[in-house]
Each structure stands twice: as C-alpha cells, then as structure tokens.
Design a protein around this motif. Sequence first.
Motif, mmCIF file in Angstrom:
data_model
loop_
_atom_site.group_PDB
_atom_site.id
_atom_site.type_symbol
_atom_site.label_atom_id
_atom_site.label_comp_id
_atom_site.label_asym_id
_atom_site.label_seq_id
_atom_site.Cartn_x
_atom_site.Cartn_y
_atom_site.Cartn_z
ATOM 1 N N ASP A 156 -8.909 19.406 3.210
ATOM 2 C CA ASP A 156 -8.367 19.964 1.964
ATOM 3 C C ASP A 156 -7.396 19.003 1.286
ATOM 4 O O ASP A 156 -6.566 19.418 0.476
ATOM 5 C CB ASP A 156 -7.693 21.311 2.223
ATOM 6 C CG ASP A 156 -6.495 21.203 3.168
ATOM 7 O OD1 ASP A 156 -6.213 20.086 3.680
ATOM 8 O OD2 ASP A 156 -5.838 22.232 3.411
ATOM 9 N N GLY A 214 -12.921 19.903 -9.129
ATOM 10 C CA GLY A 214 -13.388 19.814 -10.503
ATOM 11 C C GLY A 214 -13.708 18.390 -10.893
ATOM 12 O O GLY A 214 -14.526 18.142 -11.784
ATOM 13 N N ASP A 248 -6.110 15.823 -13.476
ATOM 14 C CA ASP A 248 -5.464 15.890 -12.167
ATOM 15 C C ASP A 248 -5.942 14.754 -11.265
ATOM 16 O O ASP A 248 -5.143 14.111 -10.572
ATOM 17 C CB ASP A 248 -5.774 17.226 -11.480
ATOM 18 C CG ASP A 248 -5.001 18.393 -12.068
ATOM 19 O OD1 ASP A 248 -4.126 18.164 -12.924
ATOM 20 O OD2 ASP A 248 -5.289 19.541 -11.679
ATOM 21 N N HIS A 298 -18.353 17.837 -3.893
ATOM 22 C CA HIS A 298 -18.520 19.015 -4.758
ATOM 23 C C HIS A 298 -19.110 20.191 -3.979
ATOM 24 O O HIS A 298 -18.799 21.351 -4.266
ATOM 25 C CB HIS A 298 -19.413 18.670 -5.948
ATOM 26 C CG HIS A 298 -18.728 17.850 -6.997
ATOM 27 N ND1 HIS A 298 -17.684 18.337 -7.754
ATOM 28 C CD2 HIS A 298 -18.939 16.573 -7.410
ATOM 29 C CE1 HIS A 298 -17.274 17.390 -8.596
ATOM 30 N NE2 HIS A 298 -18.015 16.318 -8.407
ATOM 31 N N ARG A 345 -0.431 18.820 -9.282
ATOM 32 C CA ARG A 345 -1.435 19.867 -9.466
ATOM 33 C C ARG A 345 -1.219 20.589 -10.788
ATOM 34 O O ARG A 345 -0.961 21.773 -10.840
ATOM 35 C CB ARG A 345 -1.407 20.846 -8.296
ATOM 36 C CG ARG A 345 -1.838 20.182 -6.990
ATOM 37 C CD ARG A 345 -2.117 21.165 -5.904
ATOM 38 N NE ARG A 345 -2.663 20.502 -4.725
ATOM 39 C CZ ARG A 345 -3.048 21.124 -3.622
ATOM 40 N NH1 ARG A 345 -2.946 22.429 -3.546
ATOM 41 N NH2 ARG A 345 -3.529 20.456 -2.604
ATOM 42 N N ARG A 394 -15.983 21.480 -1.585
ATOM 43 C CA ARG A 394 -14.685 21.833 -2.169
ATOM 44 C C ARG A 394 -14.870 22.544 -3.504
ATOM 45 O O ARG A 394 -15.194 21.924 -4.524
ATOM 46 C CB ARG A 394 -13.855 20.561 -2.365
ATOM 47 C CG ARG A 394 -13.393 19.885 -1.074
ATOM 48 C CD ARG A 394 -12.121 20.515 -0.524
ATOM 49 N NE ARG A 394 -11.000 20.328 -1.427
ATOM 50 C CZ ARG A 394 -10.147 19.303 -1.381
ATOM 51 N NH1 ARG A 394 -10.296 18.363 -0.448
ATOM 52 N NH2 ARG A 394 -9.151 19.222 -2.220
ATOM 53 N N GLU A 395 -14.651 23.842 -3.516
ATOM 54 C CA GLU A 395 -14.752 24.598 -4.769
ATOM 55 C C GLU A 395 -13.696 24.156 -5.773
ATOM 56 O O GLU A 395 -13.852 24.333 -6.981
ATOM 57 C CB GLU A 395 -14.619 26.091 -4.491
ATOM 58 C CG GLU A 395 -15.865 26.729 -3.898
ATOM 59 C CD GLU A 395 -17.051 26.701 -4.841
ATOM 60 O OE1 GLU A 395 -16.854 26.828 -6.060
ATOM 61 O OE2 GLU A 395 -18.188 26.545 -4.351
ATOM 62 N N ASP A 396 -12.588 23.579 -5.261
ATOM 63 C CA ASP A 396 -11.529 23.134 -6.155
ATOM 64 C C ASP A 396 -11.773 21.723 -6.683
ATOM 65 O O ASP A 396 -10.946 21.193 -7.428
ATOM 66 C CB ASP A 396 -10.175 23.176 -5.441
ATOM 67 C CG ASP A 396 -10.093 22.207 -4.260
ATOM 68 O OD1 ASP A 396 -11.133 21.943 -3.635
ATOM 69 O OD2 ASP A 396 -8.985 21.729 -3.963
ATOM 70 N N ARG A 434 -8.464 19.353 -9.500
ATOM 71 C CA ARG A 434 -9.036 20.553 -10.124
ATOM 72 C C ARG A 434 -9.676 20.207 -11.455
ATOM 73 O O ARG A 434 -10.623 20.859 -11.891
ATOM 74 C CB ARG A 434 -7.948 21.610 -10.340
ATOM 75 C CG ARG A 434 -7.347 22.204 -9.086
ATOM 76 C CD ARG A 434 -6.302 23.259 -9.426
ATOM 77 N NE ARG A 434 -5.258 22.711 -10.298
ATOM 78 C CZ ARG A 434 -5.155 22.932 -11.598
ATOM 79 N NH1 ARG A 434 -6.044 23.703 -12.213
ATOM 80 N NH2 ARG A 434 -4.173 22.392 -12.306
ATOM 81 N N THR A 435 -9.105 19.189 -12.116
ATOM 82 C CA THR A 435 -9.578 18.755 -13.419
ATOM 83 C C THR A 435 -9.643 17.233 -13.429
ATOM 84 O O THR A 435 -9.106 16.562 -12.545
ATOM 85 C CB THR A 435 -8.617 19.213 -14.528
ATOM 86 O OG1 THR A 435 -7.347 18.569 -14.326
ATOM 87 C CG2 THR A 435 -8.427 20.725 -14.540
ATOM 88 N N ARG A 493 -6.016 15.704 -1.017
ATOM 89 C CA ARG A 493 -6.211 15.267 -2.397
ATOM 90 C C ARG A 493 -6.560 13.777 -2.479
ATOM 91 O O ARG A 493 -7.206 13.334 -3.426
ATOM 92 C CB ARG A 493 -4.916 15.551 -3.181
ATOM 93 C CG ARG A 493 -4.997 15.317 -4.665
ATOM 94 C CD ARG A 493 -3.788 15.910 -5.372
ATOM 95 N NE ARG A 493 -2.517 15.500 -4.793
ATOM 96 C CZ ARG A 493 -1.714 16.304 -4.111
ATOM 97 N NH1 ARG A 493 -2.044 17.559 -3.894
ATOM 98 N NH2 ARG A 493 -0.572 15.864 -3.621
#
Length: 258
Positions: free
Chosen positions: A169, A111, A189, A104, A234, A107-109, A185-186, A171
Amino acid sequence: MQMRVVDNTVSNIRDKVSAEEWAVRVDLAACYRLVGYYGWDDLVFTHISARVPGTHDFLINPYGLMFDEMTASNLVRVDLSGKKTLDSPYEINPAGYTIHSAIHEAREDAGCVLHLHTMEGVAVSCQKAGVLPISQQASIVVQSLSYHDYEGIALNPEEKVRLQANLGDTRHLMLRNHGLLTVGRTVPDAFLAMFTFQRACEIQVLAQGHGAELIQIPQSVLDTVPGYTKAVMRGAGSALTWPALLRRMDKVDPGYRN
C-alpha cells in the motif's frame, strides 16, 4: 521553429469520451510534457498511466512517441488485459503494460502510476541501502517506500504478482537497478510524489559525490513527518502545485491539451 505532425486519426477523441475522461487525458498529457520539461524522460522508454474514471481501463502513452509529443487525444486506452478499448493507430510498450496493469489491478486507489528511469533514480536504486534519510525530501519518501528486485525487462507476466506484493500500500516504489515509480489517487498526486522522490535521489547522489560524512535524520524527527505527508502528499499539496504547473506548461508547451 519546431514543427509537429497532426494525426487526424486521433483528433476527434474528445467527442468520443466523457468529460471526466477528457480531464484525466489533459492532466496525463501535461504530466508527460512536464517529465520531458524537467529532463526526466528516457527517449520513449518509460511510461505514465491514469485510470479512466468509473472503469478499470487505463490510459498510457503511444509507444514510439517522445514525451513532448503526448496529447490528450493520442493517449491509448486499454483494459487490464492490454486490449485497446478505444480505436487508436498506436500500440503500447509491452513492459509498460506489465508494470501498469499489475498496479492498476491491485490498487483501487491507483488513479495514476508514474515510472521513470532518471539517472539519479537509477543510481540510488543500485545502492544496497536505497534511499537514505538525509534530506527533508527523503524524510517524506521513506514514510511510504518499498523496493522491488530487478527481474530483467518487465515482459514476464509472472512478475506482476511480485510487483503487487512488494508495492503493498506504499506510495513510492524503488525498482532495484531500474528506476522509480509512484502511485497517486490522481495525476497531480503521482507527479508531486515523483518530484519529491526524484529530488531526494538527486540530493543523495550529490551529497555522496563529495565524499563527506553524511548526517542522517534521527528517527525521532522522522516520526514527526507522517502527519505532514498525509496532508501534503495526498491531495492538499498537489491542489496547490498542479494549477501552477499547468500554467507553466500553457506558457511553454500548450500542445498537450490537443
């Protein structure tokens, strides 16, 4: 009939948080229940976190509760230093804090961060070659996959920088000799990414178990996959699957919404 203990100390959380945070709490609690439903849990020893909207705080499971006991109210809110930012009678898993705070923070993305110790995931994480491109599911995973070598139980804060560097970066992160991790992101996801990651590992272990020579997907075919994964992994895919998964949970295990 299964009986559950209602903890009145966390029953009024909804009145203390924003509507946006409550929605994330509901999704995260559902994600825990789904992991239990699919048999991916490891007693109380894995963890899923979700960022509180508009902050760098994140929600994570109370240490010692089974995944089918998770509710929107009993999730613990902490900051990046691990300090609780909302009163809770529960503590959190120290290793979970190390892993999730690292991601966290970097990575700002991120979520949602989902980490599991499934048998098939650990089995593939022990293999030198890692995920093999032998299935449609694997062809998606390898488009955004990284590896992190095992350093023991994640209690050393110095490991955080190496986790961040190895994840980059991507996933999907395979924790060598340890398990699987996904970033989304969520919550939906991250769950869809993990479903695909776990299924790729299940297929690989099953295929290897029969001793037959395996056919790997050619690179020319793998090169056609990124366009699909960008759309499906995504947002678009989880927008289709998550409402259906919530309907399933509402039928079989609706207590996550409490």
